[in-house]
Write a protein that holds these residues in place. Structure first.
Motif, PDB file in Angstrom:
ATOM      1  N   ALA A 415       0.823  -1.303  -0.133  1.00 46.91           N
ATOM      2  CA  ALA A 415      -0.174  -0.087   0.158  1.00 46.91           C
ATOM      3  C   ALA A 415       0.778   1.097   0.037  1.00 46.91           C
ATOM      4  O   ALA A 415       0.364   2.436  -0.204  1.00 46.91           O
ATOM      5  CB  ALA A 415      -0.790  -0.108   1.181  1.00 46.91           C
ATOM      6  N   GLY A 416       2.110   1.156   0.351  1.00 53.00           N
ATOM      7  CA  GLY A 416       2.907   2.249   0.213  1.00 53.00           C
ATOM      8  C   GLY A 416       3.415   3.122   1.121  1.00 53.00           C
ATOM      9  O   GLY A 416       4.444   3.922   1.374  1.00 53.00           O
ATOM     10  N   THR A 417       3.030   2.834   2.284  1.00 54.62           N
ATOM     11  CA  THR A 417       3.564   3.371   3.767  1.00 54.62           C
ATOM     12  C   THR A 417       3.760   2.320   4.640  1.00 54.62           C
ATOM     13  O   THR A 417       3.133   1.429   4.891  1.00 54.62           O
ATOM     14  CB  THR A 417       2.543   4.232   4.081  1.00 54.62           C
ATOM     15  OG1 THR A 417       1.407   3.871   4.491  1.00 54.62           O
ATOM     16  CG2 THR A 417       2.519   5.494   3.193  1.00 54.62           C
ATOM     17  N   LYS A 435       0.634  -1.610  -5.801  1.00 56.40           N
ATOM     18  CA  LYS A 435       0.052  -0.486  -4.697  1.00 56.40           C
ATOM     19  C   LYS A 435      -1.657  -0.306  -4.970  1.00 56.40           C
ATOM     20  O   LYS A 435      -2.147  -0.076  -4.126  1.00 56.40           O
ATOM     21  CB  LYS A 435       0.924   0.684  -5.131  1.00 56.40           C
ATOM     22  CG  LYS A 435       0.570   1.899  -4.238  1.00 56.40           C
ATOM     23  CD  LYS A 435       1.755   2.984  -4.395  1.00 56.40           C
ATOM     24  CE  LYS A 435       1.171   4.267  -3.479  1.00 56.40           C
ATOM     25  NZ  LYS A 435       2.153   5.304  -3.479  1.00 56.40           N
ATOM     26  N   VAL A 436      -1.888  -0.104  -6.576  1.00 58.52           N
ATOM     27  CA  VAL A 436      -3.070   0.237  -6.541  1.00 58.52           C
ATOM     28  C   VAL A 436      -4.012  -0.853  -6.182  1.00 58.52           C
ATOM     29  O   VAL A 436      -5.212  -0.477  -5.432  1.00 58.52           O
ATOM     30  CB  VAL A 436      -3.569   0.312  -8.095  1.00 58.52           C
ATOM     31  CG1 VAL A 436      -4.981   0.205  -8.600  1.00 58.52           C
ATOM     32  CG2 VAL A 436      -2.845   1.488  -8.813  1.00 58.52           C
ATOM     33  N   GLU A 437      -4.001  -2.148  -6.176  1.00 56.07           N
ATOM     34  CA  GLU A 437      -4.732  -3.087  -5.790  1.00 56.07           C
ATOM     35  C   GLU A 437      -4.556  -3.442  -4.057  1.00 56.07           C
ATOM     36  O   GLU A 437      -5.753  -3.617  -3.316  1.00 56.07           O
ATOM     37  CB  GLU A 437      -4.427  -4.660  -6.266  1.00 56.07           C
ATOM     38  CG  GLU A 437      -4.490  -4.553  -7.720  1.00 56.07           C
ATOM     39  CD  GLU A 437      -5.924  -4.330  -8.152  1.00 56.07           C
ATOM     40  OE1 GLU A 437      -6.796  -4.577  -7.705  1.00 56.07           O
ATOM     41  OE2 GLU A 437      -5.907  -3.731  -9.325  1.00 56.07           O
ATOM     42  N   ALA A 438      -3.509  -2.908  -3.621  1.00 60.79           N
ATOM     43  CA  ALA A 438      -3.297  -2.998  -2.052  1.00 60.79           C
ATOM     44  C   ALA A 438      -4.126  -1.831  -1.446  1.00 60.79           C
ATOM     45  O   ALA A 438      -4.707  -1.988  -0.475  1.00 60.79           O
ATOM     46  CB  ALA A 438      -1.697  -2.853  -1.650  1.00 60.79           C
ATOM     47  N   LEU A 439      -4.351  -0.679  -1.863  1.00 60.64           N
ATOM     48  CA  LEU A 439      -5.021   0.395  -1.543  1.00 60.64           C
ATOM     49  C   LEU A 439      -6.512  -0.006  -1.558  1.00 60.64           C
ATOM     50  O   LEU A 439      -7.206   0.490  -0.782  1.00 60.64           O
ATOM     51  CB  LEU A 439      -4.711   1.739  -2.211  1.00 60.64           C
ATOM     52  CG  LEU A 439      -3.455   2.053  -1.851  1.00 60.64           C
ATOM     53  CD1 LEU A 439      -2.886   3.371  -2.808  1.00 60.64           C
ATOM     54  CD2 LEU A 439      -3.302   2.648  -0.589  1.00 60.64           C
ATOM     55  N   ALA A 447      -9.911  -7.606  -3.234  1.00 65.20           N
ATOM     56  CA  ALA A 447      -9.133  -6.870  -4.567  1.00 65.20           C
ATOM     57  C   ALA A 447      -7.711  -7.488  -4.780  1.00 65.20           C
ATOM     58  O   ALA A 447      -7.318  -7.540  -5.757  1.00 65.20           O
ATOM     59  CB  ALA A 447      -9.196  -5.479  -4.246  1.00 65.20           C
ATOM     60  N   PHE A 448      -7.009  -7.634  -3.628  1.00 63.53           N
ATOM     61  CA  PHE A 448      -5.707  -7.865  -3.710  1.00 63.53           C
ATOM     62  C   PHE A 448      -5.623  -9.522  -4.142  1.00 63.53           C
ATOM     63  O   PHE A 448      -4.791  -9.865  -5.010  1.00 63.53           O
ATOM     64  CB  PHE A 448      -4.865  -7.773  -2.624  1.00 63.53           C
ATOM     65  CG  PHE A 448      -3.380  -7.582  -2.531  1.00 63.53           C
ATOM     66  CD1 PHE A 448      -2.828  -6.744  -3.222  1.00 63.53           C
ATOM     67  CD2 PHE A 448      -2.561  -8.835  -2.113  1.00 63.53           C
ATOM     68  CE1 PHE A 448      -1.408  -6.381  -3.188  1.00 63.53           C
ATOM     69  CE2 PHE A 448      -1.218  -8.684  -1.972  1.00 63.53           C
ATOM     70  CZ  PHE A 448      -0.583  -7.555  -2.594  1.00 63.53           C
ATOM     71  N   LEU A 449      -6.425 -10.285  -3.790  1.00 68.25           N
ATOM     72  CA  LEU A 449      -6.412 -11.595  -4.014  1.00 68.25           C
ATOM     73  C   LEU A 449      -6.841 -11.782  -5.411  1.00 68.25           C
ATOM     74  O   LEU A 449      -6.712 -13.116  -6.174  1.00 68.25           O
ATOM     75  CB  LEU A 449      -7.069 -12.479  -3.002  1.00 68.25           C
ATOM     76  CG  LEU A 449      -6.926 -12.425  -1.647  1.00 68.25           C
ATOM     77  CD1 LEU A 449      -7.844 -13.332  -0.683  1.00 68.25           C
ATOM     78  CD2 LEU A 449      -5.488 -12.578  -1.307  1.00 68.25           C
ATOM     79  N   LEU A 472      -5.883  -8.760   7.391  1.00 70.41           N
ATOM     80  CA  LEU A 472      -5.479  -7.550   6.693  1.00 70.41           C
ATOM     81  C   LEU A 472      -6.288  -6.266   7.315  1.00 70.41           C
ATOM     82  O   LEU A 472      -5.613  -5.242   7.840  1.00 70.41           O
ATOM     83  CB  LEU A 472      -5.770  -7.243   5.274  1.00 70.41           C
ATOM     84  CG  LEU A 472      -5.557  -6.146   4.622  1.00 70.41           C
ATOM     85  CD1 LEU A 472      -3.819  -5.963   4.568  1.00 70.41           C
ATOM     86  CD2 LEU A 472      -6.164  -6.446   3.266  1.00 70.41           C
ATOM     87  N   ARG A 473      -7.460  -6.508   7.712  1.00 70.33           N
ATOM     88  CA  ARG A 473      -8.390  -5.403   8.500  1.00 70.33           C
ATOM     89  C   ARG A 473      -7.398  -5.253   9.834  1.00 70.33           C
ATOM     90  O   ARG A 473      -7.638  -3.967  10.402  1.00 70.33           O
ATOM     91  CB  ARG A 473      -9.599  -5.929   8.448  1.00 70.33           C
ATOM     92  CG  ARG A 473     -10.558  -5.979   7.247  1.00 70.33           C
ATOM     93  CD  ARG A 473     -12.104  -6.308   7.536  1.00 70.33           C
ATOM     94  NE  ARG A 473     -12.694  -6.188   6.246  1.00 70.33           N
ATOM     95  CZ  ARG A 473     -13.051  -7.226   5.604  1.00 70.33           C
ATOM     96  NH1 ARG A 473     -12.930  -8.519   6.201  1.00 70.33           N
ATOM     97  NH2 ARG A 473     -13.721  -7.380   4.457  1.00 70.33           N
ATOM     98  N   THR A 474      -7.092  -6.398  10.553  1.00 68.32           N
ATOM     99  CA  THR A 474      -6.544  -6.085  11.988  1.00 68.32           C
ATOM    100  C   THR A 474      -5.143  -5.358  11.815  1.00 68.32           C
ATOM    101  O   THR A 474      -4.947  -4.397  12.345  1.00 68.32           O
ATOM    102  CB  THR A 474      -5.984  -7.389  12.406  1.00 68.32           C
ATOM    103  OG1 THR A 474      -7.403  -8.371  12.401  1.00 68.32           O
ATOM    104  CG2 THR A 474      -5.496  -7.258  13.813  1.00 68.32           C
ATOM    105  N   LEU A 475      -4.452  -5.673  10.575  1.00 69.06           N
ATOM    106  CA  LEU A 475      -3.276  -4.750  10.292  1.00 69.06           C
ATOM    107  C   LEU A 475      -3.444  -3.343  10.027  1.00 69.06           C
ATOM    108  O   LEU A 475      -2.698  -2.532  10.654  1.00 69.06           O
ATOM    109  CB  LEU A 475      -2.295  -5.168   9.158  1.00 69.06           C
ATOM    110  CG  LEU A 475      -1.757  -6.744   9.239  1.00 69.06           C
ATOM    111  CD1 LEU A 475      -1.204  -7.237   7.924  1.00 69.06           C
ATOM    112  CD2 LEU A 475      -0.406  -6.406  10.035  1.00 69.06           C
TER     113      LEU A 475
END
Length: 492
Positions: A415-417, A435-439, A447-449, A472-475
């Motif tokens: 996601a870039g940060t 980055k696009v899919e991670a955001l 979306a990432f999967l 991922l939501r927890t992260l």
């Protein structure tokens, strides 16, 4: 006072720097190697240097080759010092420097005619490769050679002037076939499961686009032994050049710093002959697969596991990550509970002992390996080092919480940060798409999967989708540090 490395200054180097006991001019070319990076110069080139120092096999000198712009940069740096390299081995209680002279030439990238001519030379009996996991034109999800890649299609139509490594290798083999010269052995030294088979698929797959009979000839007559290679070798920066100059008095354009440990397990399938590498510690076996799988999943998978939480926590060096109890305990729990239990046995090897060795190597404070290096090329490394273990556990009906966490950490990284808001700068051929899919995945983890070329069947497994999405939501909600705490407490 420093001494600039060259053949003329070898005898003027400080006494604490080892120099070759053989003369570089006495070596004859026997191997062409594509991909003269740090790993090759700390591994294959070192084994050959040790063999030559023992007074043996001087007909197996190395000739470098490459196809990338960066290969030309390396060629010029090494040419300025007569193809010599200073190798510095170090850990907390050990530090040595020695100069290798096993390379005797480096073919100019882009000089296709000369490269093919050298490949056709009967004296060349092995062509070896370290071109990284992403250099084999493999579909990441399926692991199968992609004959539709534009570079492969171009080479098939222009095989007399190819641009890829495999086009050059095939063109060399075709000339040898036409001239009645026995084919050379093609030896991959990259971290890919079944790297010999993968290389065979690439060369014969390209050949099939030109002539099915040629492809069958490659399959019938060219040897592609599998191998397992291992040595932690960071990138070279001005830091390493400065350390070499200060501590050893040597000025080297591109030295290599590495750990003392090295390993090479190789299938003994070399119809055109080979150097007697068993004299310097190379293990020859009938089947490399168990050794290779162990290394790729425990070591390379371990690197992938610690890279992204460490980056998100703004940790710079690998040994610093291992000093963080959350990351160290995450690694050992993941390895013992999810990775090791689905590995087949390896002859004469204890997985517990091997893991202990890996943890010790990762913790080496002198190696200077960076988290940023481990974070590179995730779109190629995740499908090779992490997702196959996830797939095996799903098939066996076993838990995947830790492996899902690894993939979710990668997504969060992409996601870039970092958690503190710093940019996660990384190199990946698919960086923009990732980055696009991670955001997007921050709101919709699926979306990432949906990148099926990376996740394949794992990405559509309901069990994995649920686990990945939850973690991922927890992260995003709690950050990497708190998420690792939950995992270690079995509350994730």
């Amino acid at each position: 006072m420093t001494v600039k490395l060259s053949k003329a200054t070898l005898q003027n180097l400080p006494k604490n720097v080892g120099v070759p006991s053989y003369s570089q001019s006495d070596l004859k070319a026997g191997i062409i190697h594509f991909g003269i990076g740090n790993f090759h110069r700390a591994h294959q080139a070192v084994y050959l240097d040790e063999l030559f120092n023992a007074g043996s096999d001087h007909e197996w000198g190395l000739v470098g080759a490459g196809v990338l712009a960066s290969d030309e940069t390396m060629r010029q740096k090494l040419q300025a010092q007569d193809w010599l390299t200073t190798v510095v081995e170090q850990d907390s209680g050990h530090r040595t420097a020695h100069v290798t002279a096993s390379m005797i030439d480096y073919l100019q990238p882009g000089d296709t005619a000369n490269t093919i001519a050298r490949l056709a030379d009967p004296e060349i009996r092995i062509v070896s490769l370290t071109i990284t996991e992403g250099g084999y034109f493999i579909d990441p999800a399926s692991g199968v050679f992609n004959p539709k890649h534009p570079a492969i299609i171009f080479d098939a139509a222009n095989i007399k002037d190819p641009k890829t490594v495999f086009g050059l290798i095939l063109a060399g083999l075709m000339r040898r076939r036409g001239e009645g010269t026995a084919p050379f052995t093609v030896m991959s030294c990259d971290n890919i499961p079944g790297n010999g088979h993968v290389t065979s698929d690439a060369v014969s797959g390209l050949a099939a686009l030109i002539d099915p009979n040629l492809a069958q000839w490659v399959k019938d007559h060219v040897a592609f032994p599998n191998s397992m290679v291992d040595r932690i070798t960071p990138a070279t920066t001005d830091r390493e050049r400065g350390l070499l100059a200060t501590d050893f008095g040597v000025e080297d354009n591109w030295p290599v710093f590495c750990e003392p440990f090295k390993q090479w397990v190789l299938e003994d399938h070399f119809p055109a002959g080979r150097p007697a590498l068993e004299k310097v510690g190379v293990t020859f076996v009938k089947d490399v697969a168990p050794f290779e799988l162990m290394k790729i999943r425990i070591l390379n998978g371990g690197h992938a596991a610690i890279a992204y939480p460490a980056s998100l926590m703004d940790i710079h060096f690998v040994h610093e990550a291992m000093e963080e109890p959350l990351i160290r305990n995450f690694l050992t729990k993941l390895e013992r509970e999810e990775i090791i239990p689905v590995l087949p046995p390896v002859p004469g090897t204890s997985f517990d002992d091997y893991l202990d060795l890996i943890v010790k190597r990762f913790s080496n404070p002198k190696i200077g390996d960076t988290i940023q290096r481990l974070c590179q090329d995730g779109s190629n490394r995740q499908p090779k080092f992490i997702l196959p273990t996830t797939a095996d556990r799903l098939k066996a009906g076993k838990g995947i919480t830790g492996l899902s966490l690894v993939s979710a950490l990668w997504c969060r990284f992409c996601a870039g940060t970092t958690d503190s808001g710093k940019p996660t700068n990384y190199l990946d051929a698919s960086a923009e798409r990732l980055k696009v899919e991670a955001l997007k995945a921050k709101g919709d983890p699926k979306a990432f999967l949906a990148m099926t070329d990376i996740f394949g069947e794992v990405g559509v497994s309901p069990i994995f989708v649920e686990s990945f999405s939850r973690i991922l939501r927890t992260l995003w909600d709690k950050g990497a540090r708190e998420t690792l705490k939950l995992y270690l407490a079995d509350k994730l």
